[in-house]
Design an enzyme around this catalytic site. Structure first.
Site, PDB file in Angstrom:
ATOM      1  N   PHE A   1     -14.801   9.528   5.049  1.00 49.48           N
ATOM      2  CA  PHE A   1     -14.381   8.703   3.921  1.00 49.48           C
ATOM      3  C   PHE A   1     -12.888   8.834   3.633  1.00 49.48           C
ATOM      4  CE2 PHE A   1     -18.939   9.295   3.399  1.00 49.48           C
ATOM      5  CZ  PHE A   1     -19.355   7.991   3.163  1.00 49.48           C
TER       6      PHE A   1
ATOM      7  N   CYS B   1     -12.096   7.037   0.037  1.00 50.68           N
ATOM      8  CA  CYS B   1     -13.042   5.958  -0.295  1.00 50.68           C
ATOM      9  C   CYS B   1     -13.580   6.084  -1.714  1.00 50.68           C
ATOM     10  CB  CYS B   1     -14.201   6.002   0.690  1.00 50.68           C
ATOM     11  SG  CYS B   1     -15.394   4.683   0.424  1.00 50.68           S
TER      12      CYS B   1
ATOM     13  N   THR C   1     -19.148  -1.577   6.461  1.00 47.62           N
ATOM     14  CA  THR C   1     -19.195  -0.132   6.660  1.00 47.62           C
ATOM     15  C   THR C   1     -20.624   0.391   6.516  1.00 47.62           C
ATOM     16  OG1 THR C   1     -18.538  -0.030   4.354  1.00 47.62           O
ATOM     17  CG2 THR C   1     -16.839   0.444   5.984  1.00 47.62           C
TER      18      THR C   1
HETATM   19  C1  HEM Z   1     -11.418   3.437   1.313  1.00 48.76           C
HETATM   20  C2  HEM Z   1     -14.756   4.699   4.603  1.00 48.76           C
HETATM   21  C3  HEM Z   1     -18.191   2.434   2.008  1.00 48.76           C
HETATM   22  C4  HEM Z   1     -14.803   0.811  -1.002  1.00 48.76           C
HETATM   23  C5  HEM Z   1     -12.038   3.987   2.426  1.00 48.76           C
HETATM   24  C6  HEM Z   1     -11.376   4.831   3.408  1.00 48.76           C
HETATM   25  C7  HEM Z   1     -12.312   5.168   4.321  1.00 48.76           C
HETATM   26  C8  HEM Z   1     -13.566   4.563   3.918  1.00 48.76           C
HETATM   27  C9  HEM Z   1     -12.096   6.039   5.561  1.00 48.76           C
HETATM   28  C10 HEM Z   1      -9.884   5.233   3.409  1.00 48.76           C
HETATM   29  C11 HEM Z   1      -9.117   4.367   4.352  1.00 48.76           C
HETATM   30  C12 HEM Z   1      -7.675   4.800   4.583  1.00 48.76           C
HETATM   31  O1  HEM Z   1      -7.273   5.922   4.260  1.00 48.76           O
HETATM   32  O2  HEM Z   1      -6.922   3.973   5.118  1.00 48.76           O
HETATM   33  C13 HEM Z   1     -15.966   4.181   4.162  1.00 48.76           C
HETATM   34  C14 HEM Z   1     -17.227   4.413   4.834  1.00 48.76           C
HETATM   35  C15 HEM Z   1     -18.199   3.779   4.107  1.00 48.76           C
HETATM   36  C16 HEM Z   1     -17.540   3.145   2.985  1.00 48.76           C
HETATM   37  C17 HEM Z   1     -17.412   5.221   6.122  1.00 48.76           C
HETATM   38  C18 HEM Z   1     -19.686   3.698   4.310  1.00 48.76           C
HETATM   39  C19 HEM Z   1     -20.393   4.673   4.808  1.00 48.76           C
HETATM   40  C20 HEM Z   1     -17.590   1.830   0.945  1.00 48.76           C
HETATM   41  C21 HEM Z   1     -18.264   1.099  -0.094  1.00 48.76           C
HETATM   42  C22 HEM Z   1     -17.309   0.627  -0.930  1.00 48.76           C
HETATM   43  C23 HEM Z   1     -16.027   1.075  -0.428  1.00 48.76           C
HETATM   44  C24 HEM Z   1     -19.779   0.926  -0.187  1.00 48.76           C
HETATM   45  C25 HEM Z   1     -17.423  -0.198  -2.192  1.00 48.76           C
HETATM   46  C26 HEM Z   1     -18.535  -0.476  -2.797  1.00 48.76           C
HETATM   47  C27 HEM Z   1     -13.604   1.369  -0.618  1.00 48.76           C
HETATM   48  C28 HEM Z   1     -12.350   1.127  -1.318  1.00 48.76           C
HETATM   49  C29 HEM Z   1     -11.370   1.897  -0.654  1.00 48.76           C
HETATM   50  C30 HEM Z   1     -12.050   2.587   0.433  1.00 48.76           C
HETATM   51  C31 HEM Z   1     -12.149   0.222  -2.517  1.00 48.76           C
HETATM   52  C32 HEM Z   1      -9.904   2.002  -1.019  1.00 48.76           C
HETATM   53  C33 HEM Z   1      -9.729   3.111  -2.023  1.00 48.76           C
HETATM   54  C34 HEM Z   1      -8.283   3.243  -2.500  1.00 48.76           C
HETATM   55  O3  HEM Z   1      -7.377   3.239  -1.673  1.00 48.76           O
HETATM   56  O4  HEM Z   1      -8.105   3.348  -3.714  1.00 48.76           O
HETATM   57  N1  HEM Z   1     -13.358   3.851   2.757  1.00 48.76           N
HETATM   58  N2  HEM Z   1     -16.201   3.414   3.066  1.00 48.76           N
HETATM   59  N3  HEM Z   1     -16.238   1.807   0.704  1.00 48.76           N
HETATM   60  N4  HEM Z   1     -13.391   2.253   0.412  1.00 48.76           N
HETATM   61 FE1  HEM Z   1     -14.813   2.912   1.678  1.00 48.76          FE
END
Ligand code: HEM
Length: 455
Positions: free
Chosen positions: A396, A403, A271
């Site tokens: 996010f 996220c 990402t």
């Molecule tokens: C969940 C986007 C960077 C860890 C998500 C979701 C999105 C997203 C849209 C929700 C997905 C859904 O509803 O199905 C992004 C974008 C990023 C990014 C655009 C970078 C610009 C990161 C980074 C990490 C991370 C750097 C960890 C170091 C997670 C985790 C979840 C998540 C663990 C699940 C959260 C949960 O359901 O409890 N992300 N993410 N993401 N992201 Fe990111």
């Protein structure tokens, strides 16, 4: 529920709108169809109804956590074969989600970024050395190199591990396997088991082998840390091994810890790397934007030595990141499921029905103005953002399952972009036109740039 929504005209018996499905570019295809059929349309894929929403009114409705909830959509459900009950792929009802969220959330607040700042700076310096050594005439493989950077950062912060990405010619085995698994899952998402067992048998077997091996590699890392607990310097692995959920006293199991590490590698690497690559693409074409980034950098940080406190002051760089995430939200959408019978823009939905939020299109909706397809960081200036930003911009995700890595991503991306632009003049390939590759997340296909060291 009975509702009549716009859909592609060539609907086949049994197969439905399969002619309209482009598995390798499914999000961009959803965006194009949304432009044709409107802010709510549907496809029938082999008998399954898929509803796509991309207008602020519809998105506000499905983001309401009282009525809708996150759904682990098809491509993400398959990711469970890799990341199990890790935060990203856990079901809402799985108790290990709440425990892990309680233990890990404090490590992802904005102020916690202070702990990772030095690591982000040091790894960015490695990328800058790497490009400097390549020289001003080399074509740099931008998506590959931004991936090296984010991998080194997340490896260090999550479990104190370097994959030696800037030293080795070939990527680390774990990374090869993870990328192959993501590609497989992205392609196989809407496939049929019979097809996977025949035509794609080799790929499926490779996928099973990759899954087992990747798990094994991470298990080795966790096991080594249990033996030598002094090795961790307070990284996320330490936190997971040593902390209990303050509310319940529960701890994370070994399997769950392994799943979290795989989750961070999957969710936290491609990402941020994709955002960096898209941003560098735009910056290579916009010397005016680069100049403004440089004057801001000079004003905020005259020594050139970026401190934690400086990062929040790089307001213009932040707008560049926000604008990049608007045009190319690297997680191009998310799924929501109705918790009760309800309506969206007047159309009935029954409990259990679900929709896909097409971020690619929401982020270009007419409410952004008539230059919605152009890269313009100034649109994020205070006072210029659309009044309904909360329902027009969701890179996010939304709600409880949004996220966890948002602040982390902003911090590492702002640090890296500011430092890169300070160090180099970027030159585009005049023959390049942006083509976007989808492997669950988005990245600019075959983007290459030259970087000439300035200082
Ligand atoms: C969940 C986007 C960077 C860890 C998500 C979701 C999105 C997203 C849209 C929700 C997905 C859904 O509803 O199905 C992004 C974008 C990023 C990014 C655009 C970078 C610009 C990161 C980074 C990490 C991370 C750097 C960890 C170091 C997670 C985790 C979840 C998540 C663990 C699940 C959260 C949960 O359901 O409890 N992300 N993410 N993401 N992201 Fe990111």
């Amino acid at each position: 529920a009975d509702r009549v929504l716009p859909h592609p005209p060539r609907r086949l018996p049994l197969l439905g709108d399969i002619l309209d499905l482009h598995v390798t570019e499914s999000s961009q295809w959803a965006m194009r169809d949304a432009q044709r059929y409107g802010t709510m349309f549907e496809r029938n894929v082999l008998g399954t109804r898929v509803t796509y929403v991309s207008g602020p009114e519809e998105v506000a409705a499905v983001n309401d956590e009282a009525v809708w909830t996150r759904l682990l959509g098809v491509p993400l459900r398959d990711l469970r074969s890799v990341a199990g009950d890790g935060l990203f792929t856990a079901h809402n009802s799985e108790p290990s989600w709440a425990t892990a969220h309680a233990i890990l959330a404090p490590a992802f607040t904005q102020s916690s970024m202070r702990r990772y700042h030095e690591s982000m700076i040091a790894k960015t310096a490695l990328l800058i050395d790497y490009w400097t050594a390549a020289g001003p005439d080399a074509w740099l493989n931008i998506p590959a190199d931004t991936n090296k950077l984010t991998l080194e950062i997340i490896g260090d912060v999550a479990f104190g591990h370097s994959f030696q990405s800037f030293d080795e010619v070939a990527p680390h085995e774990l990374i090869v396997r993870i990328s192959r698994m993501l590609k497989y899952i992205n392609r196989a998402a809407y496939s049929h088991p019979a097809l996977e067992a025949t035509v794609f048998r080799r790929a499926r077997n490779q996928h099973r082998d990759d899954t087992a091996e990747a798990r094994g590699l991470v298990d080795d890392i966790v096991r080594a840390r249990r033996v030598d607990s002094t090795a961790g310097r307070g990284d996320l692995l330490d936190l997971m091994l040593s902390t209990a959920d303050p509310a319940t006293g529960k701890r994370l199991s070994n399997d769950n810890i392994r799943n979290q590490i795989l989750t961070f590698l999957v969710a936290g690497q491609e990402t941020s790397a994709g955002v960096l690559a898209f941003a560098l693409h735009f910056l290579s074409l916009r010397p005016d934007v680069v100049e403004r980034m440089r004057s801001e950098f000079a004003a905020v940080c005259p020594t050139g030595d970026l401190q934690f406190e400086d990062v929040g002051r790089l307001r213009y760089v932040r707008r560049v990141v926000d604008e990049t995430l608007r045009l190319w939200p690297v997680a191009p959408g998310y799924f929501r499921k109705a918790r009760q019978n309800t309506r969206v823009a007047g159309h009935p939905f029954e409990k259990g029905e679900w929709v896909f939020v097409v971020l690619l299109q929401l982020h270009r909706h007419a409410d952004w103005g008539d230059n919605g397809h152009e890269f313009d960081p100034d649109r994020f200036e205070r006072g210029r953002v659309p009044h309904n930003l909360a329902h027009l911009y969701k890179p996010f995700g939304t709600g409880m399952r949004a996220c966890i890595g948002r602040q982390f991503a902003y911090h590492e991306i702002v640090v890296a972009l500011a430092s890169i632009v300070w160090a180099f003049d970027l030159k585009p390939d005049p023959s390049y036109t942006l083509q976007v590759e989808e492997t669950i997340t988005l990245k600019p296909l075959a983007l290459r740039l030259k970087a000439k060291r300035k200082r």
